[in-house]
Design an enzyme around this catalytic site. Structure first.
Site, PDB file in Angstrom:
ATOM      1  N   HIS A 111     -10.571  -2.788  -0.268  1.00 23.20           N
ATOM      2  CA  HIS A 111      -9.940  -2.806   1.053  1.00 23.20           C
ATOM      3  C   HIS A 111     -11.026  -3.010   2.118  1.00 23.20           C
ATOM      4  O   HIS A 111     -12.184  -2.619   1.911  1.00 23.20           O
ATOM      5  CB  HIS A 111      -9.253  -1.456   1.262  1.00 23.20           C
ATOM      6  CG  HIS A 111      -8.436  -1.341   2.509  1.00 23.20           C
ATOM      7  ND1 HIS A 111      -9.003  -1.099   3.732  1.00 23.20           N
ATOM      8  CD2 HIS A 111      -7.106  -1.437   2.723  1.00 23.20           C
ATOM      9  CE1 HIS A 111      -8.045  -1.038   4.641  1.00 23.20           C
ATOM     10  NE2 HIS A 111      -6.885  -1.240   4.057  1.00 23.20           N
ATOM     11  N   ASP A 188     -13.329   5.354  -2.620  1.00 26.90           N
ATOM     12  CA  ASP A 188     -12.274   5.192  -1.626  1.00 26.90           C
ATOM     13  C   ASP A 188     -10.984   5.639  -2.304  1.00 26.90           C
ATOM     14  O   ASP A 188     -10.417   4.912  -3.125  1.00 26.90           O
ATOM     15  CB  ASP A 188     -12.216   3.713  -1.209  1.00 26.90           C
ATOM     16  CG  ASP A 188     -10.960   3.376  -0.416  1.00 26.90           C
ATOM     17  OD1 ASP A 188     -10.196   4.304  -0.081  1.00 26.90           O
ATOM     18  OD2 ASP A 188     -10.741   2.180  -0.140  1.00 26.90           O
ATOM     19  N   GLN A 191      -5.650   5.215  -2.001  1.00 25.15           N
ATOM     20  CA  GLN A 191      -4.474   5.053  -2.855  1.00 25.15           C
ATOM     21  C   GLN A 191      -4.465   6.083  -3.986  1.00 25.15           C
ATOM     22  O   GLN A 191      -3.426   6.639  -4.316  1.00 25.15           O
ATOM     23  CB  GLN A 191      -4.457   3.639  -3.464  1.00 25.15           C
ATOM     24  CG  GLN A 191      -4.399   2.498  -2.459  1.00 25.15           C
ATOM     25  CD  GLN A 191      -3.075   2.430  -1.719  1.00 25.15           C
ATOM     26  OE1 GLN A 191      -2.038   2.833  -2.230  1.00 25.15           O
ATOM     27  NE2 GLN A 191      -3.105   1.934  -0.497  1.00 25.15           N
ATOM     28  N   LYS A 214      -0.921   8.561   3.465  1.00 27.22           N
ATOM     29  CA  LYS A 214      -0.513   7.879   2.239  1.00 27.22           C
ATOM     30  C   LYS A 214      -0.096   8.878   1.154  1.00 27.22           C
ATOM     31  O   LYS A 214       0.183   8.506   0.023  1.00 27.22           O
ATOM     32  CB  LYS A 214      -1.658   7.001   1.724  1.00 27.22           C
ATOM     33  CG  LYS A 214      -1.951   5.796   2.637  1.00 27.22           C
ATOM     34  CD  LYS A 214      -2.942   4.865   1.980  1.00 27.22           C
ATOM     35  CE  LYS A 214      -3.632   3.947   2.961  1.00 27.22           C
ATOM     36  NZ  LYS A 214      -2.804   2.844   3.437  1.00 27.22           N
ATOM     37  N   CYS A 352      -5.156  -6.440   3.560  1.00 24.99           N
ATOM     38  CA  CYS A 352      -6.500  -5.988   3.960  1.00 24.99           C
ATOM     39  C   CYS A 352      -7.555  -6.187   2.870  1.00 24.99           C
ATOM     40  O   CYS A 352      -8.680  -5.727   3.020  1.00 24.99           O
ATOM     41  CB  CYS A 352      -6.520  -4.526   4.412  1.00 24.99           C
ATOM     42  SG  CYS A 352      -5.651  -4.275   5.942  1.00 24.99           S
TER      43      CYS A 352
END
Lengths: 397, 149
Positions: A111, A188, A191, A214, A352
């Site tokens: 991303h 990261d 998600q 999220k 993205c």
């Protein structure tokens, strides 16, 4: 499952854009509303009752988040979201220690938030950003990772679960190998934290970034996790109220301990309280339960989509709730507008991950990102609408 | 024109876009318009002589509304003077922005009058107009320099 908990689901819509943000259960909305309605005061005061209550709620949320990912309380810094967390890691921790020629490894499916902070360091610090080659199903293999490492590699920064391909990275193995080569690992988790059980100790990552919104929490709040000794070294990019111990002159500025040192200014108190409620909510359902549900729903969706000849799925193999596809000869955005006419929310575009086109040869996809409140019935409706290509062509305008 | 007929015109221009593709770019001003959020991306090639739009062609990849809007725009503007084209463009802008506009000037471009009310479609419909206005600006700039010379 648990559909009755979500006020948004009372509307006549099918929401398949959970990778962008999830809906919020009533308990999260109530927790934030309760703060604004019944004990709205600033944090870190504690001189009067409602202010003391704020401190308790704010710090209790920190403990909840720490427990949720198996970290210690002082390893949790509240930020505005995964993007800010990743920028703090790159600018506050790595910028002072990386030297020209040092390498950071990422992939083409990251991303923007895990790409652009490193690109900036390439410009300002002369570091080199290199890419771990993706294998044919767009996953990261240990073999390719080992191939990409050079004596100059200092950092590997990867999504735990990518937002378009939906592949889950073998983070434990990656951390073990990286650390044996003195390489830091940044994850990261925007998600992955929402989709699967996260245990930072078992994984042994150095840093983890994720966003509340999220994972059933509010927008505008997120988390920077770092191992205590590493967080200690982060240079605060924001200075001001809340993070200083005392100051008299330029030479006499004393800062608070971590994590508060990294939370300058009045924090997003309602957001943090909402995140605490979201963590409670997800924990009650169980992250393993959520993961199994997503894999089952995804499998159900893929099994139906593969029978439609004009649909090409980009990521059939991943074990998460994300399916990216295209309808042969129809622009992704037109497919999204067509589905919108039937109140089905999907995302079209590059999501993205703007370098991914170099790996998959497709600029644009339609993305279905599922969450546990989606149902097989909703998937049936989607599949039914995608069956007839002429219907899409006729109704996309 | 009812909604169904409008849709037919839009889809016809999408399936068979007017003046898409270019073999020889000499004498054309090239401009680009893109929408980063959805990857609509159109290159416009505009040939202007004596303040008249002599020819316009385009290439690119975009959604049905953006392609169709480009096709219809080209049909409306080729052969017209810059002043007429600017007047037409400003009326089209008013339409997408939900401001009062003169539908007589827009002719076939009126087919977008309801599409532009859905989601972000107004951005798609207006996409080629950004490139057109930039090309006219470039033409005027060149003209000014020549006058100065």
């Amino acid at each position: 499952m648990n559909r009755e908990d979500f006020p948004m689901l009372k509307q006549d819509i099918i929401y398949f854009d959970n990778g962008a943000t999830t809906f919020k259960p009533k308990c999260v909305i109530d927790a934030m509303s309760e703060y604004y309605s019944n004990y709205c005061a600033n944090a870190h005061r504690g001189d009067y009752e409602i202010s003391y209550k704020v401190d308790l709620a704010y710090e209790s949320a920190r403990k909840k988040v720490a427990d949720f990912i198996n970290a210690s309380r002082d390893e949790i810094v509240f930020t505005s979201g995964a993007t800010e967390s990743l920028n703090m890691i790159a600018n506050g921790f790595f910028a002072p220690i990386l030297e020209p020629g040092d390498e950071v490894l990422i992939t083409l499916s990251e991303h923007a938030s895990n790409v652009l902070p490193w690109f900036k360091l390439a410009k300002t610090n002369g570091i080199i950003v290199n890419y771990i080659e993706l294998d044919s199903n767009l996953h990261v293999s240990m073999a390719n990772l080992k191939k990409a490492i050079t004596p100059h590699t200092r950092v590997i920064s990867l999504a735990g679960l990518t937002n378009v391909v939906g592949d889950i990275r073998p983070l434990k193995e990656i951390c073990e190998f990286a650390h044996s080569n003195n390489i830091f690992v940044v994850v990261d988790g925007a998600q992955s934290v929402a989709h699967t059980k996260t245990d930072v100790k078992a994984m042994d990552c150095d840093f983890l970034a994720f966003s509340a919104h999220k994972m059933c929490g509010p927008t505008g709040v997120g988390v920077l996790y770092g191992k205590s000794e590493l967080l200690e070294s982060i240079v605060p990019t924001n200075l001001g109220g809340g993070m200083n111990e005392s100051f008299d002159s330029i030479e006499e500025v004393y800062l608070k301990d971590i994590p508060t040192r990294l939370e300058a200014g009045t924090p997003n108190i309602a957001g943090v309280i909402g995140l605490g409620a979201a963590v409670d909510y997800l924990s009650n359902i169980g992250m393993n339960e959520i993961e199994l549900c997503l894999i089952k729903l995804k499998k159900y969706l893929v099994e139906k989509l593969v029978t439609i000849p004009h649909i090409k799925i980009i990521n059939e193999e991943c074990e998460s709730g994300i399916v990216a596809f295209n309808v042969d000869g129809i622009f992704a955005q037109d497919v999204a507008y067509y589905l919108n006419k039937y109140h089905i929310c999907v995302r079209a575009g590059n999501h993205c991950a703007k370098m991914l086109k170099n790996a998959i040869g497709v600029k644009n996809t339609v993305r279905i990102s599922l969450y546990f409140y989606n149902t097989e019935k909703e998937i049936d409706k989607l599949v039914e609408l995608l069956q007839d290509k002429n219907k899409i062509l006729n109704e996309m305008i | 024109m009812d909604a169904n007929e409008k849709r037919k015109v839009i889809l016809e221009n999408y399936s068979h876009p007017y003046n898409m593709g270019i073999a020889e770019t000499d004498g054309y001003i090239k401009t680009n318009s893109n929408n980063v959020s959805c990857i609509d991306n159109i290159d416009l090639y505009v040939k202007i002589e004596n303040d008249i739009i002599k020819d316009v062609r385009f290439t690119g990849e975009a959604c049905a509304v953006a392609i169709s809007s480009t096709s219809i725009m080209l049909k409306e503007i080729i052969g017209k003077s810059i002043d007429d084209v600017l007047a037409y463009t400003s009326q089209f802008k008013n339409m997408v922005d939900d401001e009062p506009y003169d539908s007589n000037i827009l002719n076939n471009a009126n087919v977008f009058d309801s599409v532009v009310r859905t989601g972000n479609r107004k951005v798609c419909a207006y996409l080629p107009y950004n490139a057109l206005l930039e090309a006219i600006d470039i033409y005027k700039g060149v003209d000014l320099k020549e006058k100065k010379g």
